[in-house]
Design an enzyme around this catalytic site. Structure first.
Site, PDB file in Angstrom:
ATOM      1  N   GLY A 196       0.810  -1.221   0.000  1.00  0.00           N
ATOM      2  CA  GLY A 196       0.000   0.000   0.000  1.00  0.00           C
ATOM      3  C   GLY A 196       0.836   1.259   0.000  1.00  0.00           C
ATOM      4  O   GLY A 196       2.029   1.248  -0.268  1.00  0.00           O
ATOM      5  N   ASP A 221      -4.718  -7.327  -7.934  1.00  0.00           N
ATOM      6  CA  ASP A 221      -4.486  -7.336  -6.477  1.00  0.00           C
ATOM      7  C   ASP A 221      -3.267  -6.478  -6.153  1.00  0.00           C
ATOM      8  O   ASP A 221      -2.142  -6.793  -6.532  1.00  0.00           O
ATOM      9  CB  ASP A 221      -4.273  -8.766  -5.978  1.00  0.00           C
ATOM     10  CG  ASP A 221      -5.440  -9.657  -6.396  1.00  0.00           C
ATOM     11  OD1 ASP A 221      -5.197 -10.789  -6.862  1.00  0.00           O
ATOM     12  OD2 ASP A 221      -6.583  -9.169  -6.308  1.00  0.00           O
ATOM     13  N   LEU A 222      -3.512  -5.397  -5.429  1.00  0.00           N
ATOM     14  CA  LEU A 222      -2.470  -4.411  -5.137  1.00  0.00           C
ATOM     15  C   LEU A 222      -1.221  -5.052  -4.535  1.00  0.00           C
ATOM     16  O   LEU A 222      -1.307  -5.802  -3.570  1.00  0.00           O
ATOM     17  CB  LEU A 222      -3.027  -3.360  -4.164  1.00  0.00           C
ATOM     18  CG  LEU A 222      -2.157  -2.147  -3.881  1.00  0.00           C
ATOM     19  CD1 LEU A 222      -1.864  -1.365  -5.149  1.00  0.00           C
ATOM     20  CD2 LEU A 222      -2.798  -1.262  -2.832  1.00  0.00           C
ATOM     21  N   ASP A 223      -0.079  -4.800  -5.137  1.00  0.00           N
ATOM     22  CA  ASP A 223       1.225  -5.260  -4.638  1.00  0.00           C
ATOM     23  C   ASP A 223       1.328  -6.777  -4.517  1.00  0.00           C
ATOM     24  O   ASP A 223       2.143  -7.299  -3.755  1.00  0.00           O
ATOM     25  CB  ASP A 223       1.530  -4.614  -3.276  1.00  0.00           C
ATOM     26  CG  ASP A 223       1.461  -3.103  -3.343  1.00  0.00           C
ATOM     27  OD1 ASP A 223       1.051  -2.484  -2.351  1.00  0.00           O
ATOM     28  OD2 ASP A 223       1.781  -2.556  -4.417  1.00  0.00           O
ATOM     29  N   GLU A 224       0.523  -7.503  -5.282  1.00  0.00           N
ATOM     30  CA  GLU A 224       0.528  -8.972  -5.211  1.00  0.00           C
ATOM     31  C   GLU A 224       1.079  -9.616  -6.475  1.00  0.00           C
ATOM     32  O   GLU A 224       1.148 -10.836  -6.583  1.00  0.00           O
ATOM     33  CB  GLU A 224      -0.913  -9.465  -4.987  1.00  0.00           C
ATOM     34  CG  GLU A 224      -1.494  -9.110  -3.628  1.00  0.00           C
ATOM     35  CD  GLU A 224      -0.925  -9.977  -2.511  1.00  0.00           C
ATOM     36  OE1 GLU A 224      -1.095  -9.617  -1.333  1.00  0.00           O
ATOM     37  OE2 GLU A 224      -0.255 -10.983  -2.851  1.00  0.00           O
TER      38      GLU A 224
END
Ligand SMILES: Nc1nc2c(c(=O)[nH]1)N[C@@H](CN(C=O)c1ccc(C(=O)N[C@@H](CCC(=O)O)C(=O)O)cc1)CN2
Length: 280
Positions: A196, A221-224
């Protein structure tokens, strides 16, 4: 030329590839391979020089038979520069670094455009020279319209890779899906830690002794997304959040540049949400 492939692992893959190249009098200058026992999948990257006049299209057409025989996912490309669009918000250190490395021919790319959600005079001191700059502001209610303009620009410029060089807007599931495997982000933490926004403040609050940066392919998917490259630096109790932001800039620059170069040199193969990276 660079051949990159993955396929179900079995006997004879390397022999078949090298025999194909030998029969065409190609000279292999570099070859790396990896067999993933867990998924019984084989990965290979071969750099070779074809004989004079042996056109890439002809080599591709001929290799298709080998590819089909082994059920390969493969690409066979020349080393000509590829079209890259760079997106940034206010922090310009990664953008400036990529443009410097491009100007000294360290990155085999043609820059199609620089895009920001902020106006030109708000993205630091970087010299864009004659590169086209596009200000595409994001209002929460008009995110879809902004992303449609971005996609149109990507299509019109023939952009092959989008680099998020500290672009601080979350891409929609649709846009992330349309850019799957051709959009690289630099996250300013050693993932999976501190996802994040504001990871350096999170790291300071947690009291960690190491900070890092992560370059990954962007997914919904954020930062995944699948990780391409990471690096770290040791820090101490003396470091303020501002010190971490300063030390982090250097890590972000080198990690993003390495990940972009590896992608452009077909050194990265995706596999089950992870990557196989044939580094140098
Ligand atoms: N679909 C994805 N989009 C983006 C990713 C991703 O992994 N998947 N990475 C980010 C970059 N990033 C961290 O590396 C990041 C960017 C932005 C935010 C965030 O919370 N943004 C706020 C707005 C912040 C602002 O306007 O300054 C938001 O979008 O609501 C978190 C992490 C790039 N996009």
């Amino acid at each position: 030329m660079i051949l990159a492939l993955s396929c179900p692992d079995r006997h004879g893959i390397v022999a078949a590839v090298s025999a194909f190249l030998f029969q065409r009098d190609c000279n292999i200058s570099d070859a790396q391979q990896f067999g993933d026992a867990a998924t019984e999948t084989f990965f290979m990257r071969v750099v070779f020089e074809p004989v004079e006049g042996d056109a890439p299209e002809a080599i591709r057409a001929a290799f298709a038979e080998v590819g089909d025989r082994f059920g390969m996912d493969w690409t066979l490309r020349g080393t000509e520069p590829r079209k890259v669009m760079i997106l940034t918000s206010k922090f310009d250190h990664c953008l400036a670094d990529l443009l410097y490395r491009w100007r000294i021919d360290e990155l085999p790319m043609d820059v199609t455009a620089i895009v920001s959600n902020h106006p030109r005079n708000q993205i630091g001191h970087v010299d864009l020279g004659a590169l086209p700059f596009h200000h595409l502001p994001v209002q929460a209610s008009e995110k879809a319209a902004q992303e449609a303009m971005l996609l149109k620009l990507i299509a019109e410029t023939g952009t092959e890779l989008v680099v998020l060089a500290r672009y601080m807007q979350i891409l929609s599931d649709d846009l992330a899906g349309q850019l799957a495997g051709r959009c690289i982000n630099i996250h300013h933490s050693f993932l999976p830690g501190f996802k994040g926004a504001k990871p350096y403040h999170q790291a300071h609050a947690r009291g960690v002794k190491v900070i890092g940066a992560t370059a990954h392919y962007v997914t919904a998917d954020l930062d995944e997304g699948p990780i391409i490259d990471q690096d770290v630096e040791r820090i101490s109790h003396r470091d303020t959040p501002e010190d971490l932001i300063r030390k982090g800039r250097d890590i972000e620059r080198r990690v993003l540049a390495r990940a972009v170069r590896y992608h452009l040199e077909d050194r990265v193969l995706m596999h089950h949400g992870k990557t196989v990276v044939f580094g140098d």
